[in-house]
Design a protein around this motif. Structure first.
Motif, PDB file in Angstrom:
ATOM      1  N   LEU A 149       5.609 -12.251   0.826  1.00 56.32           N
ATOM      2  CA  LEU A 149       5.689 -11.339   1.971  1.00 56.32           C
ATOM      3  C   LEU A 149       7.134 -10.927   2.252  1.00 56.32           C
ATOM      4  CD1 LEU A 149       3.123 -13.066   4.371  1.00 56.32           C
ATOM      5  CD2 LEU A 149       2.748 -11.130   2.822  1.00 56.32           C
ATOM      6  N   ILE A 150       8.063 -11.868   2.095  1.00 56.57           N
ATOM      7  CA  ILE A 150       9.479 -11.536   2.288  1.00 56.57           C
ATOM      8  C   ILE A 150       9.942 -10.523   1.239  1.00 56.57           C
ATOM      9  CG2 ILE A 150      11.824 -12.473   2.176  1.00 56.57           C
ATOM     10  CD1 ILE A 150      10.745 -15.030   3.440  1.00 56.57           C
ATOM     11  N   THR A 151       9.473 -10.681   0.003  1.00 57.74           N
ATOM     12  CA  THR A 151       9.846  -9.741  -1.053  1.00 57.74           C
ATOM     13  C   THR A 151       9.332  -8.339  -0.753  1.00 57.74           C
ATOM     14  OG1 THR A 151       9.792 -11.535  -2.675  1.00 57.74           O
ATOM     15  CG2 THR A 151       9.672  -9.282  -3.523  1.00 57.74           C
ATOM     16  N   ILE A 152       8.077  -8.231  -0.308  1.00 56.76           N
ATOM     17  CA  ILE A 152       7.516  -6.918   0.022  1.00 56.76           C
ATOM     18  C   ILE A 152       8.278  -6.277   1.179  1.00 56.76           C
ATOM     19  CG2 ILE A 152       5.467  -5.757   0.935  1.00 56.76           C
ATOM     20  CD1 ILE A 152       3.760  -7.718  -0.629  1.00 56.76           C
ATOM     21  N   ALA A 153       8.566  -7.073   2.208  1.00 53.25           N
ATOM     22  CA  ALA A 153       9.283  -6.529   3.367  1.00 53.25           C
ATOM     23  C   ALA A 153      10.701  -6.107   2.994  1.00 53.25           C
ATOM     24  CB  ALA A 153       9.315  -7.562   4.489  1.00 53.25           C
ATOM     25  N   GLY A 154      11.379  -6.916   2.200  1.00 54.42           N
ATOM     26  CA  GLY A 154      12.746  -6.579   1.796  1.00 54.42           C
ATOM     27  C   GLY A 154      12.808  -5.355   0.898  1.00 54.42           C
ATOM     28  N   TYR A 155      11.889  -5.288  -0.069  1.00 55.87           N
ATOM     29  CA  TYR A 155      11.880  -4.118  -0.957  1.00 55.87           C
ATOM     30  C   TYR A 155      11.588  -2.838  -0.169  1.00 55.87           C
ATOM     31  CZ  TYR A 155       9.856  -0.702  -4.168  1.00 55.87           C
ATOM     32  OH  TYR A 155       9.551   0.455  -4.842  1.00 55.87           O
ATOM     33  N   SER A 156      10.641  -2.899   0.763  1.00 57.23           N
ATOM     34  CA  SER A 156      10.301  -1.708   1.550  1.00 57.23           C
ATOM     35  C   SER A 156      11.479  -1.260   2.394  1.00 57.23           C
ATOM     36  CB  SER A 156       9.087  -2.008   2.438  1.00 57.23           C
ATOM     37  OG  SER A 156       7.972  -2.392   1.660  1.00 57.23           O
ATOM     38  N   GLY A 157      12.199  -2.219   2.983  1.00 57.43           N
ATOM     39  CA  GLY A 157      13.362  -1.844   3.785  1.00 57.43           C
ATOM     40  C   GLY A 157      14.448  -1.200   2.963  1.00 57.43           C
ATOM     41  N   ILE A 158      14.716  -1.736   1.779  1.00 57.01           N
ATOM     42  CA  ILE A 158      15.752  -1.158   0.922  1.00 57.01           C
ATOM     43  C   ILE A 158      15.353   0.240   0.450  1.00 57.01           C
ATOM     44  CG2 ILE A 158      16.958  -1.446  -1.276  1.00 57.01           C
ATOM     45  CD1 ILE A 158      16.780  -4.463  -0.855  1.00 57.01           C
TER      46      ILE A 158
END
Length: 317
Positions: A149-158
């Motif tokens: 979930l952290i990976t999905i959230a971080g990728y979307s923000g970038i």
């Protein structure tokens, strides 16, 4: 012949009478003493020799009594015996087939370390096979894993920060849309790649590490995993889950994901890109635990991640 006067005769009579009275008083005592002495001699002749009372007293005082251990006070507990580490027993069929609805993997109470079989990758060669129910549970765990979930959230923000004019829009709205669509794509990939296809063809969806083998052999094993996987009984087989999941997910994404080309060349490019990047996961799973066990990172958060990967501990969801 000398005559005795009347006074002298009276004195002699009084003396005789006095001696007689004294003798009469002493006679019973003498008789009693003699009887006791005679009885003692006779009793001593009848009985065998016995140890002297003084000798017995000396013997008793010379040998000290055995010392009893002093009991501990009631408020002080006795120290527990040292615990001996026991080898892990082979997990039973009931344990591997039970679905942990609390989203936690089965754990052992013994002091030894038991590998968690409900992980995307395992190390033990004799890991018990997963039932279709547990394969579905593994797919749920992979989606809800905090690091996923952290990976999905971080990728979307970038992505939204780099291109605010994308099909998802700028700001938190665009970030939320992209994160939602990415989560849906991840759910469909886990459904087909971890649960549905492996359950139909009896394929093990986990990656089996090869610690202790030569590095070249481990690299080859990680790279070839996209094509060759493992059957539930341990035999090598074609990796239907990976080979079929990428085309299926690409076609499904064409139906609802905004901003992507839905023609055949674009879909083929995305499928080939998935095949090309798929070995990254097995390579990380194969070597990261070894690297994590030899380095010391001061950042607490990253160190916790590496320790979980190195020990295969179940994640708390």
């Amino acid at each position: 012949m000398q005559s005795i006067g009347p006074h002298g005769y009276d004195m002699i009579q009084r003396t005789k009478v006095g001696y007689g009275k004294s003798f009469n008083k002493l006679l019973p005592s003498c008789i009693l003493a003699g009887a006791v002495a005679a009885g003692s001699v006779t009793h001593a002749q009848r009985l065998p020799d016995a140890p002297s009372a003084l000798l017995g007293y000396v013997i008793q005082t010379a040998t000290p009594p055995a010392q009893q251990p002093t009991p501990l006070p009631p408020d002080i507990a006795a120290p527990p015996p040292a615990e001996q580490e026991k080898p892990c027993e082979k997990s039973g069929d009931t344990e591997t087939r039970r679905i942990p609805w609390s989203l936690r993997a089965p754990s052992a109470d013994s002091p030894c370390h038991r590998e968690n079989s409900l992980q995307p990758f395992v190390t033990a060669a004799d890991s018990p096979p997963l039932t279709p129910e547990l394969k579905g549970f593994l797919a749920i765990r992979n989606v809800l894993d905090p690091f996923n979930l952290i990976t999905i959230a971080g990728y979307s923000g970038i992505y939204v920060a780099a291109d605010s004019h994308s099909a998802y829009g700028p700001g938190f709205g665009g970030w939320g849309k992209l994160a939602g669509y990415s989560l849906l794509e991840d759910m469909q990939s886990e459904f087909f790649g971890t649960f549905a296809i492996p359950s139909l063809v009896k394929e093990d969806p986990r990656y089996h590490r090869m610690p202790g083998k030569p590095v070249k052999q481990r690299i080859y094993h990680a790279l070839i995993h996209t094509i060759i996987s493992q059957h539930d009984d341990g035999r090598p087989m074609l990796n239907y889950a990976t080979l079929l999941t990428y085309p299926i997910s690409a076609e499904l994404s064409n139906l609802y994901v905004p901003g992507i080309a839905v023609n055949a060349p674009s879909t083929a490019k995305r499928v080939l890109a998935g095949y090309a990047t798929d070995p990254i996961g097995p390579l990380i799973a194969e070597f990261l635990p070894d690297i994590a066990s030899h380095i010391h990172i001061r950042v607490i958060f990253v160190q916790e991640i590496l320790q979980k990967i190195a020990t295969n501990q179940p994640n708390t969801i």
